[in-house]
Write a protein that holds these residues in place. Structure first.
Motif, PDB file in Angstrom:
ATOM      1  N   GLY A   1      34.638  20.644  46.174  1.00 25.96           N
ATOM      2  CA  GLY A   1      35.737  21.609  46.109  1.00 25.96           C
ATOM      3  C   GLY A   1      35.656  22.593  47.263  1.00 25.96           C
ATOM      4  O   GLY A   1      36.666  22.920  47.900  1.00 25.96           O
ATOM      5  N   PHE A   2      34.432  23.040  47.547  1.00 28.48           N
ATOM      6  CA  PHE A   2      34.191  23.971  48.654  1.00 28.48           C
ATOM      7  C   PHE A   2      34.621  23.346  49.983  1.00 28.48           C
ATOM      8  O   PHE A   2      35.347  23.953  50.773  1.00 28.48           O
ATOM      9  CB  PHE A   2      32.701  24.312  48.678  1.00 28.48           C
ATOM     10  N   ILE A   3      34.176  22.104  50.210  1.00 28.21           N
ATOM     11  CA  ILE A   3      34.469  21.430  51.486  1.00 28.21           C
ATOM     12  C   ILE A   3      35.965  21.154  51.632  1.00 28.21           C
ATOM     13  O   ILE A   3      36.551  21.374  52.698  1.00 28.21           O
ATOM     14  CB  ILE A   3      33.679  20.109  51.581  1.00 28.21           C
ATOM     15  N   THR A   4      36.607  20.688  50.551  1.00 30.52           N
ATOM     16  CA  THR A   4      38.031  20.374  50.619  1.00 30.52           C
ATOM     17  C   THR A   4      38.856  21.607  50.953  1.00 30.52           C
ATOM     18  O   THR A   4      39.800  21.556  51.750  1.00 30.52           O
ATOM     19  CB  THR A   4      38.507  19.766  49.278  1.00 30.52           C
ATOM     20  N   CYS A   5      38.510  22.738  50.348  1.00 34.93           N
ATOM     21  CA  CYS A   5      39.282  23.960  50.571  1.00 34.93           C
ATOM     22  C   CYS A   5      39.108  24.501  51.987  1.00 34.93           C
ATOM     23  O   CYS A   5      39.961  25.244  52.478  1.00 34.93           O
ATOM     24  CB  CYS A   5      38.880  25.019  49.551  1.00 34.93           C
ATOM     25  N   LEU A   6      38.018  24.131  52.652  1.00 35.96           N
ATOM     26  CA  LEU A   6      37.830  24.566  54.036  1.00 35.96           C
ATOM     27  C   LEU A   6      38.905  24.001  54.968  1.00 35.96           C
ATOM     28  O   LEU A   6      39.104  24.515  56.068  1.00 35.96           O
ATOM     29  CB  LEU A   6      36.441  24.154  54.549  1.00 35.96           C
ATOM     30  N   ASN A   7      39.605  22.941  54.524  1.00 35.04           N
ATOM     31  CA  ASN A   7      40.706  22.420  55.333  1.00 35.04           C
ATOM     32  C   ASN A   7      41.764  23.487  55.581  1.00 35.04           C
ATOM     33  O   ASN A   7      42.375  23.537  56.651  1.00 35.04           O
ATOM     34  CB  ASN A   7      41.366  21.216  54.641  1.00 35.04           C
ATOM     35  N   ASP A   8      41.996  24.342  54.591  1.00 33.09           N
ATOM     36  CA  ASP A   8      42.988  25.403  54.748  1.00 33.09           C
ATOM     37  C   ASP A   8      42.558  26.415  55.805  1.00 33.09           C
ATOM     38  O   ASP A   8      43.386  27.107  56.384  1.00 33.09           O
ATOM     39  CB  ASP A   8      43.226  26.114  53.416  1.00 33.09           C
ATOM     40  N   ILE A   9      41.253  26.513  56.036  1.00 27.07           N
ATOM     41  CA  ILE A   9      40.731  27.383  57.092  1.00 27.07           C
ATOM     42  C   ILE A   9      40.791  26.659  58.436  1.00 27.07           C
ATOM     43  O   ILE A   9      41.096  27.250  59.471  1.00 27.07           O
ATOM     44  CB  ILE A   9      39.276  27.795  56.788  1.00 27.07           C
ATOM     45  N   LEU A  10      40.509  25.337  58.403  1.00 24.51           N
ATOM     46  CA  LEU A  10      40.495  24.562  59.642  1.00 24.51           C
ATOM     47  C   LEU A  10      41.864  24.467  60.300  1.00 24.51           C
ATOM     48  O   LEU A  10      41.965  24.454  61.528  1.00 24.51           O
ATOM     49  CB  LEU A  10      39.993  23.141  59.352  1.00 24.51           C
ATOM     50  N   ILE A  11      42.918  24.385  59.478  1.00 22.44           N
ATOM     51  CA  ILE A  11      44.257  24.197  60.047  1.00 22.44           C
ATOM     52  C   ILE A  11      44.631  25.318  61.013  1.00 22.44           C
ATOM     53  O   ILE A  11      44.972  25.055  62.170  1.00 22.44           O
ATOM     54  CB  ILE A  11      45.304  24.018  58.925  1.00 22.44           C
ATOM     55  N   PRO A  12      44.580  26.620  60.604  1.00 23.07           N
ATOM     56  CA  PRO A  12      44.907  27.668  61.582  1.00 23.07           C
ATOM     57  C   PRO A  12      43.890  27.761  62.717  1.00 23.07           C
ATOM     58  O   PRO A  12      44.244  28.100  63.855  1.00 23.07           O
ATOM     59  CB  PRO A  12      44.919  28.952  60.734  1.00 23.07           C
ATOM     60  N   TYR A  13      42.622  27.426  62.426  1.00 32.19           N
ATOM     61  CA  TYR A  13      41.584  27.458  63.462  1.00 32.19           C
ATOM     62  C   TYR A  13      41.888  26.448  64.565  1.00 32.19           C
ATOM     63  O   TYR A  13      41.919  26.779  65.760  1.00 32.19           O
ATOM     64  CB  TYR A  13      40.224  27.179  62.821  1.00 32.19           C
ATOM     65  N   LEU A  14      42.126  25.191  64.178  1.00 29.77           N
ATOM     66  CA  LEU A  14      42.408  24.141  65.156  1.00 29.77           C
ATOM     67  C   LEU A  14      43.767  24.346  65.811  1.00 29.77           C
ATOM     68  O   LEU A  14      43.949  24.038  66.993  1.00 29.77           O
ATOM     69  CB  LEU A  14      42.345  22.765  64.487  1.00 29.77           C
TER      70      LEU A  14
END
Length: 419
Positions: free
Chosen positions: A35-48
């Protein structure tokens, strides 16, 4: 609900461990982690997006690669787990996920967006193997009557992971999106890679019931008849359940993806994008709270009934959000998160009932259906462009109506063959 039959060896192993508290507690750590790793996608999108100056379509390839891994890897993962069992399937999944996390380091060094996408695909492949192993493992560790309750409780810790991840991800990665650099992503994912490897070592040596591995004579029979996948497809309630997972994941992701756009509408809440983003936490917190509560409720109330009630309530809330305005519409859409709480684990466990030696393959098919999280939000985007964000909520309403049907009728254990 009939418990999926276990082999003689597996039954004796469970008899030797009348209390499965230790095994369930161990598995709970996995649900939190993915769950932790999957939710990091929401952080990765604006970062990338900031680092590579991407448009929104290019940035959303993050989600397509992630959910694409479920589609590509779920059935192979099910076949793998049926050969090596749930425990070693978990170990393999953790190692593959760790490799995916480690690949972020060379991707950051090379400063190539496609390498980040490849790393995400590998990472999601590992999580797919974890899902195929851990979900049915929880279902068979105890009475079939309380399988939905157990899976709901472990899924609650998955929601806890999605609640905690944005705090750490925002702190470690998104300190300043406008000045995003490749270095910001290295440390968090190296820490994750190390953590996953430590978990893999721990699970390799834990003394857990050796379940999920088909007996050799069963494998031979399956191979002779070439029905490894053919037989599992004949269970109608599994197919209905796979469609249920498809529409559920799609509806949950679609609503979450459009929350900011919905809350910024003048006649809804007229919030800024920053303010609206803050309210997304309420949507996912509702899912976490509902899962803890649902685990208790389903000890007393039939899982079919609980699922149907949640789906009907979701339809009512979305109708209010779609036709209403102001604070009422805002909180109606946010409360759908509470309705979502028990849906995934309940649909999953009901769909696996009575599959016996095909449980691993069935789990693979259900995880494959998670690809709905990539397709339905895209369809809702097309609707939003055509008729507006608010009226586009018609699509999730259709999804929850189907889930109501599955709960009341489609989840009845049935097969097109008689054995």
């Amino acid at each position: 609900m009939a418990q999926a039959p276990l082999t003689t060896t597996q039954h004796s192993q469970l008899q030797g461990m009348p209390k499965q508290t230790f095994a369930l507690a161990s598995l709970t750590t996995l649900f939190f982690m993915w769950g932790f790793i999957t939710c990091l996608n929401d952080i990765l999108i604006p970062y990338l997006k900031g680092m590579f100056s991407l448009n929104y379509t290019q940035a959303m390839l993050v989600q397509f690669c992630f959910f694409g891994a479920y589609f590509v890897m779920s059935i192979p993962a099910g076949k793998l787990v049926s050969k090596i069992g749930y425990q070693y399937g978990i170990v393999v999944g953790l190692v593959v996920a760790a490799i995916g996390c480690a690949l972020f380091y060379p991707a950051a060094d090379a400063h190539v967006y496609e390498l980040f996408l490849f790393a995400l695909f590998v990472l999601a492949s590992g999580i797919t193997i974890l899902q195929v192993s851990a979900n049915p493992y929880v279902s068979v560790l105890g009475s079939a009557k309380t399988a939905s309750s157990r899976l709901t409780m472990t899924q609650a810790f998955n929601s806890l992971g999605t609640t905690v991840a944005p705090i750490f991800g925002g702190w470690l990665i998104l300190s300043e999106v406008s000045q995003a650099t490749a270095e910001q992503v290295k440390l968090p994912y190296l820490i994750l890679a190390a953590s996953l490897l430590v978990l893999a070592v721990i699970f390799a040596f834990l003394k857990l019931p050796k379940l999920g591995k088909a007996d050799s004579n069963e494998n031979a029979q399956v191979d002779d008849n070439f029905v490894d996948l053919g037989s599992v497809w004949q269970y109608r309630h599994l197919i209905f359940g796979a469609l249920g997972i498809f529409v559920y994941v799609g509806a949950e992701v679609a609503i979450g993806s459009f929350l900011v756009g919905f809350l910024t509408l003048d006649h809804i809440a007229a919030l800024s994008e920053q303010q609206a983003a803050h309210y997304i936490s309420y949507y996912f917190a509702g899912a976490m709270i509902g899962r803890f509560a649902g685990a208790v409720i389903m000890q007393k109330i039939n899982a079919h009934t609980v699922l149907a009630c949640h789906a009907v309530l979701a339809v009512v809330l979305i109708l209010v959000a779609m036709t209403g305005q102001g604070t009422l519409a805002m909180w109606a859409i946010l409360l759908v998160g509470l309705c979502n709480s028990i849906m995934f684990p309940t649909i999953f466990s009901l769909a696996l009932q009575g599959l016996g030696k095909y449980t691993s393959q069935g789990s693979g098919i259900l995880c494959l259906a998670i690809v709905g999280g990539a397709i339905i939000p895209l369809l809702q985007g097309v609707l939003a462009d055509s008729i507006g964000v608010q009226l586009a909520l018609l699509l999730p309403i259709g999804c929850y109506i189907y889930i109501t049907y599955f709960a009341l009728f489609g989840s009845k254990v049935s097969s097109s063959r008689h054995s």
